[in-house]
Design an enzyme around this catalytic site. Sequence first.
Site, PDB file in Angstrom:
ATOM      1  N   LEU A  78       0.850  -1.186   0.000  1.00 33.98           N
ATOM      2  CA  LEU A  78       0.000   0.000   0.000  1.00 33.98           C
ATOM      3  C   LEU A  78       0.880   1.227   0.000  1.00 33.98           C
ATOM      4  O   LEU A  78       2.073   1.158   0.256  1.00 33.98           O
ATOM      5  CB  LEU A  78      -0.867   0.001   1.261  1.00 33.98           C
ATOM      6  CG  LEU A  78      -1.731  -1.230   1.455  1.00 33.98           C
ATOM      7  CD1 LEU A  78      -2.431  -1.173   2.778  1.00 33.98           C
ATOM      8  CD2 LEU A  78      -2.740  -1.334   0.345  1.00 33.98           C
ATOM      9  N   ASP A  79       0.265   2.399  -0.228  1.00 31.03           N
ATOM     10  CA  ASP A  79       1.082   3.613  -0.124  1.00 31.03           C
ATOM     11  C   ASP A  79       0.653   4.413   1.092  1.00 31.03           C
ATOM     12  O   ASP A  79      -0.202   3.998   1.859  1.00 31.03           O
ATOM     13  CB  ASP A  79       1.003   4.428  -1.421  1.00 31.03           C
ATOM     14  CG  ASP A  79      -0.353   5.045  -1.621  1.00 31.03           C
ATOM     15  OD1 ASP A  79      -0.497   5.827  -2.578  1.00 31.03           O
ATOM     16  OD2 ASP A  79      -1.271   4.756  -0.845  1.00 31.03           O
ATOM     17  N   SER A  80       1.267   5.589   1.268  1.00 31.81           N
ATOM     18  CA  SER A  80       1.088   6.292   2.536  1.00 31.81           C
ATOM     19  C   SER A  80      -0.361   6.736   2.733  1.00 31.81           C
ATOM     20  O   SER A  80      -0.861   6.780   3.860  1.00 31.81           O
ATOM     21  CB  SER A  80       2.017   7.492   2.601  1.00 31.81           C
ATOM     22  OG  SER A  80       1.905   8.243   1.418  1.00 31.81           O
TER      23      SER A  80
END
Lengths: 123, 131
Positions: A78-80
């Site tokens: 996932l990303d931030s």
Amino acid sequence: MASSLRSAILRHIRVPVTQSLALNGSRLATVRSMSSHGDDHLDKQAVIDRVLDVVKSFPKVDPSKVTPDVHFQKDLGLDSLDNVEIVMALEEEFKLEIPDKEADKIDSCHLAIEYVHNHPMAS
Amino acid sequence: MASTVKYLRVPPNSASLEEARRRVFDFFKTACRSIPTIMEIYTIDDVVTPSQLRSIVASEIRKNAHISNPKVIDMLLFKGTEELNNIVEHSKQRHHILGQYVLGRPEITPDSATKDQGSEYLKNFFRSNYF
């Protein structure tokens, strides 16, 4: 006359200070234990299950990869922004409000479980 | 006024990309925290769930994720905050919310994908007069 008798008796009865303090302490302790504020912490296994459910129901996450040690960005890809979204989902699930400094640190399931378990207001 | 987002003082421009990023995350958190209010105002609990709304907000933010100029990010945040304010203050109506944010997304309304099976002729017809 009763008052003088009373004071005469009281002069003879010496209640040691420590004993009275202990009495007060124990009385306070019993009062405190009757309040429902004592059962703060959720059961650890229940916390783990609920946190894993929240992570698994996130649409971008593959439920088979979710374990109590998984890292959101490294293992689940996932990303931030997804990280922040998961933290918000946890806030909703446990009815908490996590301040920014703490929320930045929650990077993995392990940290999330620790934080929720230690939070006194989690429900 | 019900829960207006901090809007009155326009903050100075972000000094760096990192600060702009932080502001984006703050905006996202504010939006997520006002989702229960929004669902109650517009009575959309039978159409979407809070987690779907969170995903919608995230995808809107992600559309501009490629921008690297902090001033542009500030401008987009300003517009986003204004939009969120309008929604929370009930300046919009239910069909605005549903039409602009809920419908047309494949994960929320999956049956619309199957309904669009018009013929090739119709597709061309809708596209232009000359085909």
